[in-house]
Write a protein that holds these residues in place. Sequence first.
Motif, mmCIF file in Angstrom:
data_model
loop_
_atom_site.group_PDB
_atom_site.id
_atom_site.type_symbol
_atom_site.label_atom_id
_atom_site.label_comp_id
_atom_site.label_asym_id
_atom_site.label_seq_id
_atom_site.Cartn_x
_atom_site.Cartn_y
_atom_site.Cartn_z
ATOM 1 N N CYS A 53 0.897 -1.060 -0.074
ATOM 2 C CA CYS A 53 -0.116 -0.105 0.154
ATOM 3 C C CYS A 53 0.817 1.208 -0.025
ATOM 4 O O CYS A 53 0.573 2.185 -0.751
ATOM 5 C CB CYS A 53 -0.914 0.001 1.231
ATOM 6 S SG CYS A 53 -2.377 -1.073 1.074
ATOM 7 N N ARG A 54 2.055 1.067 0.673
ATOM 8 C CA ARG A 54 2.810 2.465 0.699
ATOM 9 C C ARG A 54 3.580 2.687 -0.689
ATOM 10 O O ARG A 54 3.516 3.887 -1.079
ATOM 11 C CB ARG A 54 4.001 2.190 1.769
ATOM 12 C CG ARG A 54 3.709 2.517 3.029
ATOM 13 C CD ARG A 54 4.827 2.444 4.265
ATOM 14 N NE ARG A 54 4.583 2.128 5.743
ATOM 15 C CZ ARG A 54 3.527 1.846 6.073
ATOM 16 N NH1 ARG A 54 2.445 1.584 5.667
ATOM 17 N NH2 ARG A 54 3.456 1.637 7.381
ATOM 18 N N LEU A 55 3.778 1.304 -1.222
ATOM 19 C CA LEU A 55 4.265 1.449 -2.595
ATOM 20 C C LEU A 55 3.153 2.216 -3.735
ATOM 21 O O LEU A 55 3.563 3.063 -4.309
ATOM 22 C CB LEU A 55 4.820 0.150 -3.259
ATOM 23 C CG LEU A 55 5.856 -0.194 -2.715
ATOM 24 C CD1 LEU A 55 6.248 -1.683 -3.023
ATOM 25 C CD2 LEU A 55 7.183 0.502 -2.988
ATOM 26 N N MET A 56 1.904 1.675 -3.435
ATOM 27 C CA MET A 56 1.110 2.092 -4.275
ATOM 28 C C MET A 56 0.860 3.772 -4.215
ATOM 29 O O MET A 56 0.731 4.490 -4.966
ATOM 30 C CB MET A 56 -0.243 1.625 -3.783
ATOM 31 C CG MET A 56 -1.359 1.936 -4.727
ATOM 32 S SD MET A 56 -1.455 1.587 -6.244
ATOM 33 C CE MET A 56 -3.170 1.756 -6.948
ATOM 34 N N VAL A 57 0.547 4.186 -2.850
ATOM 35 C CA VAL A 57 0.376 5.550 -2.616
ATOM 36 C C VAL A 57 1.605 6.455 -2.977
ATOM 37 O O VAL A 57 1.474 7.687 -3.464
ATOM 38 C CB VAL A 57 -0.093 6.098 -1.156
ATOM 39 C CG1 VAL A 57 -1.440 5.318 -0.800
ATOM 40 C CG2 VAL A 57 0.884 5.698 -0.217
ATOM 41 N N GLU A 58 2.686 6.100 -3.105
ATOM 42 C CA GLU A 58 4.044 6.714 -3.477
ATOM 43 C C GLU A 58 3.891 6.791 -4.890
ATOM 44 O O GLU A 58 4.426 8.063 -5.517
ATOM 45 C CB GLU A 58 5.233 6.006 -3.279
ATOM 46 C CG GLU A 58 5.739 6.088 -1.422
ATOM 47 C CD GLU A 58 6.836 5.030 -1.527
ATOM 48 O OE1 GLU A 58 7.457 4.600 -2.536
ATOM 49 O OE2 GLU A 58 7.276 4.610 -0.164
ATOM 50 N N GLN A 59 3.304 5.946 -5.732
ATOM 51 C CA GLN A 59 3.433 6.078 -7.318
ATOM 52 C C GLN A 59 2.104 6.538 -7.744
ATOM 53 O O GLN A 59 2.380 7.199 -9.010
ATOM 54 C CB GLN A 59 3.634 4.702 -7.687
ATOM 55 C CG GLN A 59 5.102 4.041 -7.508
ATOM 56 C CD GLN A 59 6.203 5.056 -7.669
ATOM 57 O OE1 GLN A 59 6.303 5.625 -8.591
ATOM 58 N NE2 GLN A 59 7.181 5.244 -6.939
ATOM 59 N N CYS A 60 0.998 6.468 -7.224
ATOM 60 C CA CYS A 60 -0.353 6.992 -7.661
ATOM 61 C C CYS A 60 -0.596 8.274 -6.932
ATOM 62 O O CYS A 60 -1.244 8.423 -6.018
ATOM 63 C CB CYS A 60 -1.043 6.102 -7.245
ATOM 64 S SG CYS A 60 -2.736 6.237 -8.193
ATOM 65 N N THR A 61 0.394 9.437 -7.278
ATOM 66 C CA THR A 61 0.067 10.681 -6.689
ATOM 67 C C THR A 61 -0.985 11.428 -7.418
ATOM 68 O O THR A 61 -1.274 11.134 -8.710
ATOM 69 C CB THR A 61 1.412 11.275 -6.737
ATOM 70 O OG1 THR A 61 1.892 11.394 -8.286
ATOM 71 C CG2 THR A 61 2.451 10.507 -6.123
ATOM 72 N N TYR A 77 -7.968 2.780 -5.816
ATOM 73 C CA TYR A 77 -7.169 1.770 -5.174
ATOM 74 C C TYR A 77 -6.270 2.465 -4.316
ATOM 75 O O TYR A 77 -5.771 1.941 -3.336
ATOM 76 C CB TYR A 77 -6.520 0.879 -6.046
ATOM 77 C CG TYR A 77 -7.538 0.152 -6.966
ATOM 78 C CD1 TYR A 77 -8.376 -0.977 -6.148
ATOM 79 C CD2 TYR A 77 -7.941 0.386 -8.078
ATOM 80 C CE1 TYR A 77 -9.410 -1.533 -7.063
ATOM 81 C CE2 TYR A 77 -9.010 -0.161 -8.760
ATOM 82 C CZ TYR A 77 -9.819 -1.296 -7.907
ATOM 83 O OH TYR A 77 -10.881 -1.769 -8.744
ATOM 84 N N ALA A 78 -5.539 3.494 -4.757
ATOM 85 C CA ALA A 78 -4.748 4.443 -3.892
ATOM 86 C C ALA A 78 -5.337 4.827 -2.721
ATOM 87 O O ALA A 78 -4.863 4.931 -1.589
ATOM 88 C CB ALA A 78 -4.195 5.440 -4.755
ATOM 89 N N LEU A 79 -6.701 5.436 -3.124
ATOM 90 C CA LEU A 79 -7.560 5.926 -1.773
ATOM 91 C C LEU A 79 -7.677 4.738 -0.710
ATOM 92 O O LEU A 79 -7.586 4.902 0.438
ATOM 93 C CB LEU A 79 -8.784 6.644 -2.220
ATOM 94 C CG LEU A 79 -8.696 8.095 -2.744
ATOM 95 C CD1 LEU A 79 -9.900 8.297 -3.324
ATOM 96 C CD2 LEU A 79 -8.434 8.875 -1.706
ATOM 97 N N ARG A 80 -7.976 3.490 -1.094
ATOM 98 C CA ARG A 80 -8.197 2.363 -0.381
ATOM 99 C C ARG A 80 -7.009 2.014 0.315
ATOM 100 O O ARG A 80 -6.934 1.594 1.536
ATOM 101 C CB ARG A 80 -8.800 1.272 -1.227
ATOM 102 C CG ARG A 80 -10.056 1.287 -1.653
ATOM 103 C CD ARG A 80 -10.477 0.235 -2.865
ATOM 104 N NE ARG A 80 -11.964 0.402 -3.350
ATOM 105 C CZ ARG A 80 -12.147 0.879 -4.448
ATOM 106 N NH1 ARG A 80 -11.313 0.410 -5.419
ATOM 107 N NH2 ARG A 80 -13.589 0.886 -4.833
ATOM 108 N N CYS A 81 -5.857 2.199 -0.256
ATOM 109 C CA CYS A 81 -4.333 1.888 0.323
ATOM 110 C C CYS A 81 -4.459 3.032 1.545
ATOM 111 O O CYS A 81 -3.623 2.636 2.808
ATOM 112 C CB CYS A 81 -3.420 2.024 -0.626
ATOM 113 S SG CYS A 81 -3.318 0.659 -1.657
ATOM 114 N N TYR A 82 -4.678 4.105 1.375
ATOM 115 C CA TYR A 82 -4.819 5.162 2.417
ATOM 116 C C TYR A 82 -5.461 4.764 3.477
ATOM 117 O O TYR A 82 -5.149 4.938 4.755
ATOM 118 C CB TYR A 82 -5.024 6.605 1.734
ATOM 119 C CG TYR A 82 -3.857 7.443 1.207
ATOM 120 C CD1 TYR A 82 -2.886 7.828 2.186
ATOM 121 C CD2 TYR A 82 -3.861 7.587 -0.010
ATOM 122 C CE1 TYR A 82 -1.881 8.563 1.584
ATOM 123 C CE2 TYR A 82 -3.045 8.536 -0.614
ATOM 124 C CZ TYR A 82 -2.138 9.053 -0.117
ATOM 125 O OH TYR A 82 -0.882 9.603 -0.623
#
Length: 196
Positions: A53-61, A77-82
Amino acid sequence: MSNITIVQQIEELSVYKNYLDESEQRKLIVWFELLRNAFQNNDINKSQRELLCRLMVEQCTPERCKNTGALLFYVPYALRCYFILGDFSVVSLKNMKELYALLASSDLIEVLDCHFFYHQLLGFPKRLVSIIKDADKESAQASVDVKLFVSAIKQANRMIMGPLYELEYLPSIESDSAWKKLPWLKWQLETMKNVI
C-alpha cells in the motif's frame, strides 16, 4: 506462474519504482499490475500488504494521475490503500483530498466505499447522505450483490456495521477487473473500524 515469493515481489517493486518516469505511462501501468499481482499472493501478511500500500500511494500521486488519463483507474485503489494504512498525517490527507477530487469521473457504485470512508474520516455527513441516496437510486436495477453492497454502506452510515463486516469484496459489476477481486472492504475495515 513462477514460484516468486511475496518478499521477492516487494523487493522487485521497490527497486523498479526508482526507474519509473512520469512520461512513461506504459511502464507505470505495468508496475501497477505487478503490484496487483503481489496483492494477490496468498502468502501475504498484514505488514507486507501495508508495504504494498505504501508503494501504491508513493506512485499513484495526484499530480501523476491528473495528467494521465489511463492512471485514473488506479485512483480508487490508492485511496483504499490510504484507508488500509491509516496514515492520516497532514501530507496524506492533502494527497487523499486531491485524489478524491479525481473520483468524479468514476462510476459511483464502484467507488462508494471510497466515498464512505473519506466522508466518515473527514466529517461531511450531509454530502455522504446525498451520495448514498444517489447510489441507492442507481442500484435499483442492479444485481443482488450491488444492492447488498449499497445497503451495507447505507446501514454503516447509520452506525449499523454488521452488514458491511459481512462483505469482503466490492460488488461485481460489468467493468470487473482483477483489482476488484481483492478483499478491499475487509482490508479497509481492519483499520477504519477504529476511525469511524
